[in-house]
Design a protein around this motif. Sequence first.
Motif, PDB file in Angstrom:
ATOM      1  N   CYS A 152      41.918  38.246  61.790  1.00 18.95           N
ATOM      2  CA  CYS A 152      41.149  37.176  61.146  1.00 18.95           C
ATOM      3  C   CYS A 152      41.728  36.748  59.801  1.00 18.95           C
ATOM      4  O   CYS A 152      41.431  35.650  59.314  1.00 18.95           O
ATOM      5  N   LEU A 153      42.558  37.586  59.180  1.00 18.51           N
ATOM      6  CA  LEU A 153      43.181  37.206  57.910  1.00 18.51           C
ATOM      7  C   LEU A 153      44.608  36.710  58.109  1.00 18.51           C
ATOM      8  O   LEU A 153      45.392  36.638  57.152  1.00 18.51           O
ATOM      9  N   ASN A 154      44.907  36.371  59.328  1.00 20.94           N
ATOM     10  CA  ASN A 154      46.202  35.754  59.618  1.00 20.94           C
ATOM     11  C   ASN A 154      46.273  34.394  58.923  1.00 20.94           C
ATOM     12  O   ASN A 154      45.444  33.508  59.155  1.00 20.94           O
ATOM     13  N   ILE A 155      47.253  34.210  58.046  1.00 19.57           N
ATOM     14  CA  ILE A 155      47.304  33.016  57.189  1.00 19.57           C
ATOM     15  C   ILE A 155      47.885  31.826  57.943  1.00 19.57           C
ATOM     16  O   ILE A 155      48.954  31.916  58.564  1.00 19.57           O
ATOM     17  N   ILE A 156      47.174  30.694  57.861  1.00 16.19           N
ATOM     18  CA  ILE A 156      47.614  29.445  58.499  1.00 16.19           C
ATOM     19  C   ILE A 156      48.357  28.583  57.488  1.00 16.19           C
ATOM     20  O   ILE A 156      49.452  28.086  57.765  1.00 16.19           O
ATOM     21  N   VAL A 190      40.709  28.841  48.499  1.00 19.12           N
ATOM     22  CA  VAL A 190      40.652  29.751  49.639  1.00 19.12           C
ATOM     23  C   VAL A 190      39.659  29.200  50.667  1.00 19.12           C
ATOM     24  O   VAL A 190      38.477  29.002  50.365  1.00 19.12           O
ATOM     25  N   LEU A 191      40.144  28.965  51.896  1.00 15.61           N
ATOM     26  CA  LEU A 191      39.345  28.348  52.943  1.00 15.61           C
ATOM     27  C   LEU A 191      39.393  29.160  54.231  1.00 15.61           C
ATOM     28  O   LEU A 191      40.371  29.861  54.501  1.00 15.61           O
ATOM     29  N   LEU A 209      45.007  28.013  50.605  1.00 14.44           N
ATOM     30  CA  LEU A 209      45.184  29.286  51.299  1.00 14.44           C
ATOM     31  C   LEU A 209      44.141  29.327  52.420  1.00 14.44           C
ATOM     32  O   LEU A 209      42.956  29.548  52.177  1.00 14.44           O
ATOM     33  N   LEU A 210      44.588  29.074  53.639  1.00 12.38           N
ATOM     34  CA  LEU A 210      43.695  28.975  54.798  1.00 12.38           C
ATOM     35  C   LEU A 210      44.028  30.073  55.794  1.00 12.38           C
ATOM     36  O   LEU A 210      45.190  30.256  56.169  1.00 12.38           O
TER      37      LEU A 210
END
Length: 692
Positions: A425-429, A479-480, A506-507
């Motif tokens: 879930c904290l994999n950055i897009i 942060v989104l 930072l999504l």
Amino acid sequence: MHNMVSRAKQVTILCVLTIIMLILRTSLVLEFDFLENDFRSAQVRFLELDQINSLATTGFETVNGRPVGGSKLNINYDSKKRSQKIYRPIASKRTDNISVDMPENLYLDLKIYNNKKLHKKLDFIIDEPTTCQANENIFLLNVILTAPRFVDSRNAIRKAWADVKVVKGRNIKSVFFMGKPTTANLVQKMAPRVNSESERYRDIIQAVALEENIVSSPTVFKMLSVFKWVVSWCPHATYILISTDSLFVNYENILKAIDENAGVNKRYLYMGRVKKYSKVDRTPGHPEYISKAVYNNSNLPKYCVGGAGVVLSSAFVHRAYDDAMCHSFKPLRFPSGDMYLGIQAKRLRVEAIYQEEFLRAGFEADYCDLKHSMTLGGFLTPTSISEIWKNFTTPIDHCPSANPNNSDISEWSRGVDNSKYFSKCLNIIYNNPSLCNRTPYLVAFITSFPDHFALRDAIRVTWGAPEYVSKLNIRVMFVLGRAIEKETPELINRITQEHEKYNDILLANFAESFHNLTLKVVLGLKWINEFCPDVKFIYKGDDDMLVNFDRILGHLRSHYNSTGLFLGNLMSSSPVIRQSSKYLVSRKVYPFKYFPPYFSGGGYIMSSDIIPDLYKQSLSTKLIPIDDAFCGILAKRAGITLTGTSGFISSGSKDDMCRLHKAYNLHGFKTTSTMIERWYQFRNTSTQKTCK
């Protein structure tokens, strides 16, 4: 010469008193009420005869249960002893006088009821003058604020905590205090029911004060009505608890707290859940608006939140009522009785005593929650009142700690491993890994919702403007999460364009929601660990505030070390909310009554050296849906000390830019136009000069 003038003034005052007594002898009685045990001050008051049941022409008598001197009261000035001698009758000897030598520097404060009209307005429809008998020796009087329509709740309370008459040998009495319905139709409808209830139970007090919309937030008029009733008809009660009809009461714990604090505070006790660092709201139309003409200070004094219950000594109630009636101070211009009572306490030099066990929110409370409470609120129906009393009177064998220690938290989180969940879930897009190529002094993480484009744009031209923050060596990142429920191609495209244009998004791959703000905290910790470990400080805040980075950096450089710092608006012993709301945390998710100390989410600051420990603890700690409290749990497990400051402001007027000059941030800007306008006012040179 000075002594002669002083004596002349005293003689003049005494002459004036004598003349007034002679002129008004048929309608007034003079009463002395010593305010301090050392007799350094005294109070002179006039009471109208219509308040007096009977008055003997000689000897000892009482006015509404309080000792007064009739014709036996004499005040003499003894020039030889350089002292004043006051003679008055005493209760134990009906016809004897006592004399007290008063120091020469005694000042006589002649207090006639300046607010005589208000005193008369504070009248009663039902006053029950015989409810409190002098021989009852009432230790605690529970005045339960209610409204005429809540008949069923009152009946449930009569079978619960209002049915308690004696606790550890001390007498308890409960009365229900209500105002008048706001419309003639309601008055006509409710009057027969209230009168019938009053005749049956003799525990109803009804003032002419109009009922407020929320019973737990009494108006000043209603609060003073309570005081007048206590002074008039129940003066012998030693302490008074002002509660509400939705508030559970644990008398045993309240009596224990009184015993612990009464010795320290002697006669004047003012105790409850104290609100600190409250700013006066100068916004016209706001429910808590107070004009400068009414109260000139920018800060409210500490005051007890009435919805959680407040304990007052009888002496404090008498003195506060006299103060309200005897001064030109306009009490009815204050928005709430709670605030006004705090201002009175400050005027009378009475310190508000904080007790964390006075709570407004209880709801699903079990025996363990109730056992540790003094009050617990939220019981709005007769069924919930009956159920909560049943829980309280049915003990269970084992209760978890109300305030968990590290062992309790470790046991609660035993077996937790969030590594796999976080990796997904904290994999950055969207990211900007080069943000810290030139190591910044501070990185600001600003939590924002995906569709808050306008607020982010407003920040980029105000306190987050590149030309402003770059001079301070600060970087700002928003942060989104993903707007899963309303993620349209158009929304995705707009966020993509925003990221490409500003490179400050930072999504990560989790659903955007209030409860997932906890994941944003962990994402920020993880990002600093991986991409910016050498930064000095991290600021975390929201997108609806103005931030004063100049003030923040000035304080960091001059007051704090760059290691081991965790700074914010400290919340101590904050209760877990069990009611149905966005702040709900069920007992299954978090079994303890209180969270460890944490910072409110309006903003906080960390030094980068504590980030690795916080992130490490996040991997093995159960997640809860309150991000600020979760961060406090991590800090407790990591052994990090929280430092409280009043610089983070979450309430008060948004128009007072001088406040922002003295603060780290100002919370609550929901519209971009207001944010931009206030920012330019803040940066205006003339404003800066005015605020110095």
